[in-house]
Write a protein that holds these residues in place. Structure first.
Motif, PDB file in Angstrom:
ATOM      1  N   MET A   1       7.454  12.174  76.523  1.00  0.00           N
ATOM      2  CA  MET A   1       7.592  11.893  75.187  1.00  0.00           C
ATOM      3  C   MET A   1       8.942  11.682  74.520  1.00  0.00           C
ATOM      4  O   MET A   1       9.990  12.456  75.133  1.00  0.00           O
ATOM      5  N   THR A   2       9.149  10.655  73.790  1.00  0.00           N
ATOM      6  CA  THR A   2      10.372  10.262  73.319  1.00  0.00           C
ATOM      7  C   THR A   2      10.743  11.176  71.986  1.00  0.00           C
ATOM      8  O   THR A   2       9.824  11.475  71.092  1.00  0.00           O
ATOM      9  N   SER A   3      11.981  11.613  71.931  1.00  0.00           N
ATOM     10  CA  SER A   3      12.295  12.387  70.678  1.00  0.00           C
ATOM     11  C   SER A   3      12.297  11.412  69.428  1.00  0.00           C
ATOM     12  O   SER A   3      12.402  10.365  69.479  1.00  0.00           O
ATOM     13  N   GLU A   4      12.187  12.129  68.386  1.00  0.00           N
ATOM     14  CA  GLU A   4      12.261  11.505  66.915  1.00  0.00           C
ATOM     15  C   GLU A   4      13.447  10.677  66.832  1.00  0.00           C
ATOM     16  O   GLU A   4      13.574   9.640  66.271  1.00  0.00           O
ATOM     17  N   ALA A   5      14.587  11.224  67.275  1.00  0.00           N
ATOM     18  CA  ALA A   5      15.783  10.725  67.137  1.00  0.00           C
ATOM     19  C   ALA A   5      16.027   9.398  67.942  1.00  0.00           C
ATOM     20  O   ALA A   5      16.645   8.416  67.389  1.00  0.00           O
ATOM     21  N   GLU A   6      15.444   9.472  69.219  1.00  0.00           N
ATOM     22  CA  GLU A   6      15.653   8.384  70.168  1.00  0.00           C
ATOM     23  C   GLU A   6      14.723   7.278  69.459  1.00  0.00           C
ATOM     24  O   GLU A   6      15.302   6.009  69.361  1.00  0.00           O
ATOM     25  N   LEU A   7      13.761   7.486  68.900  1.00  0.00           N
ATOM     26  CA  LEU A   7      12.760   6.527  68.477  1.00  0.00           C
ATOM     27  C   LEU A   7      13.450   5.855  66.939  1.00  0.00           C
ATOM     28  O   LEU A   7      13.191   4.957  66.740  1.00  0.00           O
ATOM     29  N   MET A   8      13.917   6.770  66.361  1.00  0.00           N
ATOM     30  CA  MET A   8      14.631   6.273  64.783  1.00  0.00           C
ATOM     31  C   MET A   8      15.758   5.261  65.345  1.00  0.00           C
ATOM     32  O   MET A   8      16.053   4.254  64.834  1.00  0.00           O
ATOM     33  N   SER A   9      16.598   5.664  66.330  1.00  0.00           N
ATOM     34  CA  SER A   9      17.703   4.773  67.026  1.00  0.00           C
ATOM     35  C   SER A   9      17.060   3.355  67.257  1.00  0.00           C
ATOM     36  O   SER A   9      17.645   2.366  66.999  1.00  0.00           O
ATOM     37  N   GLU A  10      16.190   3.596  67.941  1.00  0.00           N
ATOM     38  CA  GLU A  10      15.644   2.402  68.481  1.00  0.00           C
ATOM     39  C   GLU A  10      14.960   1.441  67.285  1.00  0.00           C
ATOM     40  O   GLU A  10      15.203   0.172  67.483  1.00  0.00           O
ATOM     41  N   LEU A  11      14.453   2.140  66.277  1.00  0.00           N
ATOM     42  CA  LEU A  11      13.885   1.281  65.229  1.00  0.00           C
ATOM     43  C   LEU A  11      15.046   0.934  64.580  1.00  0.00           C
ATOM     44  O   LEU A  11      14.916  -0.372  63.959  1.00  0.00           O
ATOM     45  N   GLU A  12      16.249   1.465  64.561  1.00  0.00           N
ATOM     46  CA  GLU A  12      17.370   0.748  63.648  1.00  0.00           C
ATOM     47  C   GLU A  12      17.739  -0.529  64.556  1.00  0.00           C
ATOM     48  O   GLU A  12      18.103  -1.527  64.096  1.00  0.00           O
ATOM     49  N   SER A  13      17.842  -0.351  65.626  1.00  0.00           N
ATOM     50  CA  SER A  13      18.175  -1.469  66.745  1.00  0.00           C
ATOM     51  C   SER A  13      17.267  -2.716  66.352  1.00  0.00           C
ATOM     52  O   SER A  13      17.638  -3.784  66.161  1.00  0.00           O
ATOM     53  N   LEU A  14      15.963  -2.460  66.326  1.00  0.00           N
ATOM     54  CA  LEU A  14      14.921  -3.421  66.183  1.00  0.00           C
ATOM     55  C   LEU A  14      15.267  -3.906  64.937  1.00  0.00           C
ATOM     56  O   LEU A  14      15.123  -5.116  64.717  1.00  0.00           O
ATOM     57  N   LYS A  15      15.479  -3.123  63.859  1.00  0.00           N
ATOM     58  CA  LYS A  15      15.953  -3.745  62.537  1.00  0.00           C
ATOM     59  C   LYS A  15      16.960  -4.708  62.430  1.00  0.00           C
ATOM     60  O   LYS A  15      17.034  -5.818  61.804  1.00  0.00           O
ATOM     61  N   THR A  16      17.957  -4.576  63.185  1.00  0.00           N
ATOM     62  CA  THR A  16      19.152  -5.414  63.204  1.00  0.00           C
ATOM     63  C   THR A  16      18.840  -6.750  63.986  1.00  0.00           C
ATOM     64  O   THR A  16      19.297  -7.584  63.598  1.00  0.00           O
ATOM     65  N   ASP A  17      17.858  -6.560  64.998  1.00  0.00           N
ATOM     66  CA  ASP A  17      17.357  -7.578  65.655  1.00  0.00           C
ATOM     67  C   ASP A  17      16.404  -8.688  64.618  1.00  0.00           C
ATOM     68  O   ASP A  17      16.454  -9.737  65.165  1.00  0.00           O
ATOM     69  N   MET A  18      16.054  -8.144  63.827  1.00  0.00           N
ATOM     70  CA  MET A  18      15.039  -8.829  62.820  1.00  0.00           C
ATOM     71  C   MET A  18      15.674 -10.289  62.583  1.00  0.00           C
ATOM     72  O   MET A  18      15.116 -11.224  62.342  1.00  0.00           O
ATOM     73  N   SER A  19      17.025 -10.174  62.070  1.00  0.00           N
ATOM     74  CA  SER A  19      17.550 -11.263  61.712  1.00  0.00           C
ATOM     75  C   SER A  19      17.592 -12.365  62.554  1.00  0.00           C
ATOM     76  O   SER A  19      17.532 -13.565  62.060  1.00  0.00           O
ATOM     77  N   THR A  20      17.748 -12.214  64.033  1.00  0.00           N
ATOM     78  CA  THR A  20      17.425 -13.190  64.822  1.00  0.00           C
ATOM     79  C   THR A  20      16.141 -13.789  64.849  1.00  0.00           C
ATOM     80  O   THR A  20      16.123 -14.992  65.396  1.00  0.00           O
TER      81      THR A  20
END
Length: 50
Positions: free
Chosen positions: A1-20
């Motif tokens: 299982m992935t930790s909450e911190a890892e998931l939040m980090s990936e979520l932030e990364s995906l948010k930055t990818d949204m503009s593309t």
């Protein structure tokens, strides 16, 4: 299982990818993959938090 911190980090990364994705059609493979991953992270976060 992935930790909450890892998931939040990936979520932030995906948010930055949204503009593309703004210029792509909603049914493009890139947008579908992005949405799918966002929903998967949301689901995982719900399991981690509850």
């Amino acid at each position: 299982m992935t930790s909450e911190a890892e998931l939040m980090s990936e979520l932030e990364s995906l948010k930055t990818d949204m503009s593309t994705l703004l210029d792509k059609p909603m049914d493009s493979p890139e947008v579908k993959a992005w949405v799918s991953r966002m929903l998967a992270i949301k689901s995982e976060l719900n399991r981690v938090v509850h």
